[in-house]
Enzyme design. Structure first.
Site, PDB file in Angstrom:
ATOM      1  N   GLY A   8       0.795  -1.217   0.000  1.00  0.00           N
ATOM      2  CA  GLY A   8       0.000   0.000   0.000  1.00  0.00           C
ATOM      3  C   GLY A   8       0.827   1.266   0.000  1.00  0.00           C
ATOM      4  O   GLY A   8       0.457   2.261  -0.633  1.00  0.00           O
ATOM      5  N   ASN A  32      -7.370   4.053   9.356  1.00  0.00           N
ATOM      6  CA  ASN A  32      -6.793   2.849   9.925  1.00  0.00           C
ATOM      7  C   ASN A  32      -6.949   2.764  11.431  1.00  0.00           C
ATOM      8  O   ASN A  32      -7.008   1.677  11.999  1.00  0.00           O
ATOM      9  CB  ASN A  32      -5.311   2.748   9.561  1.00  0.00           C
ATOM     10  N   GLN A  42      -7.443  -0.202   4.074  1.00  0.00           N
ATOM     11  CA  GLN A  42      -8.233  -0.724   5.191  1.00  0.00           C
ATOM     12  C   GLN A  42      -9.634  -1.158   4.778  1.00  0.00           C
ATOM     13  O   GLN A  42     -10.247  -1.980   5.445  1.00  0.00           O
ATOM     14  CB  GLN A  42      -8.333   0.330   6.299  1.00  0.00           C
ATOM     15  N   HIS A  62      -1.448  -7.385   2.711  1.00  0.00           N
ATOM     16  CA  HIS A  62      -1.457  -7.956   4.067  1.00  0.00           C
ATOM     17  C   HIS A  62      -2.594  -7.430   4.931  1.00  0.00           C
ATOM     18  O   HIS A  62      -2.752  -7.861   6.076  1.00  0.00           O
ATOM     19  CB  HIS A  62      -0.106  -7.743   4.753  1.00  0.00           C
ATOM     20  N   THR A  87      10.559  -7.084 -12.239  1.00  0.00           N
ATOM     21  CA  THR A  87       9.939  -8.354 -12.592  1.00  0.00           C
ATOM     22  C   THR A  87       8.831  -8.702 -11.607  1.00  0.00           C
ATOM     23  O   THR A  87       9.046  -8.738 -10.395  1.00  0.00           O
ATOM     24  CB  THR A  87      10.994  -9.479 -12.609  1.00  0.00           C
ATOM     25  N   CYS A 102       1.739   1.560  12.356  1.00  0.00           N
ATOM     26  CA  CYS A 102       2.950   2.120  11.753  1.00  0.00           C
ATOM     27  C   CYS A 102       3.669   3.071  12.696  1.00  0.00           C
ATOM     28  O   CYS A 102       4.816   3.416  12.458  1.00  0.00           O
ATOM     29  CB  CYS A 102       2.596   2.841  10.452  1.00  0.00           C
TER      30      CYS A 102
END
Length: 372
Positions: free
Chosen positions: A71, A151, A179, A201, A237, A322
């Site tokens: 994100g 969040n 979220q 995640h 890649t 975070c």
């Protein structure tokens, strides 16, 4: 007491069905997706199947999906990509005072690059006023970026109304939906957005993968330069393993029915806290326009980190994951005008698809033991 996980807004476990999709790719998709030979085919097919699943969740077209590392990268690509691609016609961005650091820090960087940023306020429940947005847009505005759901508090922003204002003024609109994806509807055409960020995640895929929806016709300067991967929008890649995981997670997330049960458990948790603590506990966030899994409460006169330290079996958060661990009023709660005596005691309980009523009862019981 068994360990209880109530920090799903920070990160989710990998769904077993997602892991099942990943497992065979460890052996069969070792080729480069860009290679035209037999070894690249399985990897390329896995990436494109995943792209179709992500676009299907969002109601987008597959070629509008750019895979990223998560994100934060998706937000960086959206904001920096618009700013540097369109700088010839403007230099102004509008956001809110309660965004995630993955947006606010990018805005701060762009200010150092000569950009202008307007931070519109949020109200006591964490919502922006679309009229404030309308007043903030100028002839130099390139982009509006507002997160779909906060969040920390789960508060949902009026994205449809705000995106309509931006569109009417010819301004691009980005939303950070890390979220909200998998918890509430996130169809891009219904929301009216031009760019939308996803973090794997947060919806039962592994860490290290995300996506940015880019509406057809929207030009971005790449964040990562190199070969022409992702239609020239993101060099590097592609990982068949991680993109397949994100695709399967998005396919599962299209079924929002499980979230009704999650919301029932969240509401039961709030009702029990009110029953036991009365006016000693306050709700942070909007009572209705809120993610179905999120409950942010302030224990008046206490410190959230101290409470959780006495509940080592419970995984929850005192704010955004975070920047957890800082014993200070959350920037989001400060922007909302939450009094320090309430905000310092904030705990975010974020539930997931596997949360049970027994776990909710156990957490409430332990809080009663600890706090009296």
């Amino acid at each position: 007491m068994d360990r209880i996980y109530l920090d799903f807004n920070a990160s989710t476990p990998v769904d077993p069905r997602v892991a099942a999709v990943m497992r065979p790719l460890l052996e069969t998709a070792h080729g480069n997706p860009s290679s035209p030979h037999w070894a690249g085919g399985p990897a390329r097919d896995a990436v494109e199947r995943a792209r179709a699943k992500v676009s299907g969740l969002l109601g987008a077209e597959p070629d509008e999906i750019v895979f990223t590392s998560g994100g934060s990268e998706a937000n960086n690509l959206a904001l920096k990509g618009v700013f540097f691609a369109h700088r010839h016609r403007g230099d102004h961005i509008v956001t809110s005072a309660a965004e995630h650091p993955a947006t606010l820090e990018v805005c701060a960087f762009l200010e150092r690059m000569g950009g202008q940023v307007t931070y519109i306020p949020v109200d006591r429940q964490g919502r922006v006023d679309p009229d404030d947005l309308a007043r903030a847009i100028t002839a130099r505005t390139l982009l509006v970026t507002l997160m779909h759901a906060n969040n920390e508090t789960g508060t949902l922003q009026p994205i449809e109304a705000c995106a309509r204002i931006a569109r009417d003024r010819g301004v691009l609109f980005h939303t950070d939906a890390a979220q909200s994806v998998g918890k509430v509807a996130t169809e891009v055409n219904r929301l009216g957005v031009d760019l939308l960020s996803i973090a794997g995640h947060k919806l039962y895929a592994p860490k290290g993968v995300g996506a940015l929806y880019v509406r057809r016709g929207t030009t971005l300067e790449p964040l990562i330069h190199g070969a022409g991967h992702e239609a020239g929008r993101r060099a590097g890649t592609e990982s068949a393993l991680l993109t397949a995981a994100l695709g399967e997670a998005c396919a599962l997330a299209s079924d929002l029915a499980p979230m009704r049960g999650v919301q029932d458990l969240r509401d039961a948790l709030w009702a029990d806290l009110q029953k036991h603590f009365g006016n000693r506990v306050m709700l942070n966030g909007h009572p209705e326009h809120r993610l179905p899994n999120t409950l942010n409460v302030g224990f008046v006169g206490l410190v959230g980190t101290d409470i959780l330290a006495r509940l080592p079996e419970v995984a929850a958060s005192t704010g955004s994951a975070c920047h957890a661990g800082l014993v200070e009023l959350s920037p989001t709660l400060r922007a909302m005008g939450v009094p320090p005596e309430v905000g310092m005691g904030a705990i975010r309980f974020s539930l997931g698809r596997g949360t049970t009523s027994a776990e909710i009862a156990a957490v409430v019981g332990r809080l009663v033991e600890v706090l009296g």
